[in-house]
Design an enzyme around this catalytic site. Sequence first.
Site, PDB file in Angstrom:
ATOM      1  N   GLN A  68      -1.159  38.899  47.825  1.00 60.11           N
ATOM      2  CA  GLN A  68      -0.831  38.129  46.624  1.00 60.11           C
ATOM      3  C   GLN A  68      -2.128  37.756  45.928  1.00 60.11           C
ATOM      4  O   GLN A  68      -2.930  36.991  46.459  1.00 60.11           O
ATOM      5  CB  GLN A  68      -0.044  36.877  47.023  1.00 60.11           C
ATOM      6  CG  GLN A  68       0.388  35.993  45.872  1.00 60.11           C
ATOM      7  CD  GLN A  68       1.167  34.786  46.376  1.00 60.11           C
ATOM      8  OE1 GLN A  68       1.945  34.886  47.315  1.00 60.11           O
ATOM      9  NE2 GLN A  68       0.949  33.640  45.767  1.00 60.11           N
ATOM     10  N   SER A 105      -5.316  33.458  42.800  1.00 61.53           N
ATOM     11  CA  SER A 105      -6.477  32.590  42.571  1.00 61.53           C
ATOM     12  C   SER A 105      -7.695  33.372  42.093  1.00 61.53           C
ATOM     13  O   SER A 105      -7.901  34.536  42.447  1.00 61.53           O
ATOM     14  CB  SER A 105      -6.839  31.838  43.853  1.00 61.53           C
ATOM     15  OG  SER A 105      -5.812  30.948  44.222  1.00 61.53           O
ATOM     16  N   GLU A 112       6.947  30.452  48.304  1.00 60.06           N
ATOM     17  CA  GLU A 112       5.783  30.094  49.118  1.00 60.06           C
ATOM     18  C   GLU A 112       5.952  28.717  49.737  1.00 60.06           C
ATOM     19  O   GLU A 112       5.635  28.508  50.912  1.00 60.06           O
ATOM     20  CB  GLU A 112       4.526  30.130  48.247  1.00 60.06           C
ATOM     21  CG  GLU A 112       3.229  29.973  49.003  1.00 60.06           C
ATOM     22  CD  GLU A 112       2.021  30.138  48.101  1.00 60.06           C
ATOM     23  OE1 GLU A 112       1.648  29.142  47.431  1.00 60.06           O
ATOM     24  OE2 GLU A 112       1.457  31.241  48.046  1.00 60.06           O
ATOM     25  N   GLU A 155      -4.033  17.675  44.300  1.00 59.32           N
ATOM     26  CA  GLU A 155      -3.767  17.183  42.951  1.00 59.32           C
ATOM     27  C   GLU A 155      -2.560  17.883  42.339  1.00 59.32           C
ATOM     28  O   GLU A 155      -1.716  17.251  41.673  1.00 59.32           O
ATOM     29  CB  GLU A 155      -5.003  17.395  42.061  1.00 59.32           C
ATOM     30  CG  GLU A 155      -6.188  16.500  42.409  1.00 59.32           C
ATOM     31  CD  GLU A 155      -6.921  16.939  43.664  1.00 59.32           C
ATOM     32  OE1 GLU A 155      -6.684  18.080  44.135  1.00 59.32           O
ATOM     33  OE2 GLU A 155      -7.728  16.145  44.188  1.00 59.32           O
TER      34      GLU A 155
END
Length: 407
Positions: free
Chosen positions: A144, A147, A262, A385
């Site tokens: 995957q 990022s 996920e 966050e």
Amino acid sequence: MEQPTLDEFRERCRSWLADNAERRTAEPRKFVWGEGSDSVALFSNITLEEEAEVHAASRRWEQLKADAGLGSISWDPQYGGLGLPREYERVYRSEEARFVVPESHELIQISRNIVAATIAVHGTGEQRAFFVRAMRRADLVSCQLFSEPGAGSDLASIAMRAERDGDEWVVSGQKVWTTGARFADWGYVLCRTGTAEERHRGLTAFLVRMETPGIEVRPLRQMTGGSSFNEVFFDSVRVPDSQRLDGVGEGWRVAMTTLGFERSQSMSNGRVGAPWVQYLALAHHIGVADDPVGRQLLARLYSQMQADRWTSLRGLARIKQGKAPGPEGSIAKLAWTNQNQLASTVVTHLLGAGLLADSGEWGTYAWTELIVGTPGTRLAGGTDEIQRKIIGERALGLPPEPRPDGG
């Protein structure tokens, strides 16, 4: 075909496992201080050769299960499944735990439970026919590629570009922190096809053969010692438009489906690290079990571990009822990272200077594996966050935070 009862299915599983695996000679051994491995690592810390063996064995086991009809028990028969309720999956797992079977490689779980599931939702008929059954059987495995160095959890800011050139797309850029890229046949990649200002609306997803010219995979050495993650470079990689997943500009919608799977996967997986009893045994071993501050820290850690487990079970119960994944995935992920931070504080308080050098004593210096791995858990699978933002906006209904692209 008539649906078997749970007892009938359990007998089928037991019989097949007895023919294909070695039964454990005893129940799982209870924790005893000083016996077995003292590793409490949060991330893989094995060599490339060792990881290749784990991957190959895991792949063979998935194929063997699939051939017996036990690889995708709750999936639709068109994808090689049995179409049975999820209870039957749990029956198989409970029986498999009684046998010695190969360790499951993370890349195969990503490919089977996340990438294949996403293709089943967003793929064309041809894509579903080609990929889903093959990935569920582990004939094909996919990493995957989300990022980037400048875009971690904020996927809307990714920079890797895909430019249209007739019936192909030319992809250039870099992805990072990609699990198992060195073993993957395919990559599921999110690219920018619009302008940076379009953010969410300018993304498109593709399926790319990892052997395509222009793709380079480099292992990333982690401070934990392992290199299970990789950075992947795309240099003018040509991708047929037939390998585009869903529409142009629909990449954000596709990615949100993926992240839902996920989070469900993270709730289903057992947690790595140390069990509660190992922290308590450490305190007794070094003679500080009566230390008031240490006892309070241990009590807090036990409470967090229990709350984390119950939250995951609640989320899994929601999925069992056929409902879409709720906020439990984000809550459980955030709770787990907080738990790891507290665990680091606990062992630092208990061991003190004993963490600074490897004296060879069992169960002491090994805790550094957990401490240096904890920062990574705050980033992997969505930062703290981002999880707080999901909980605040989607679960609590709080106003979204101001954004320059939000009007």
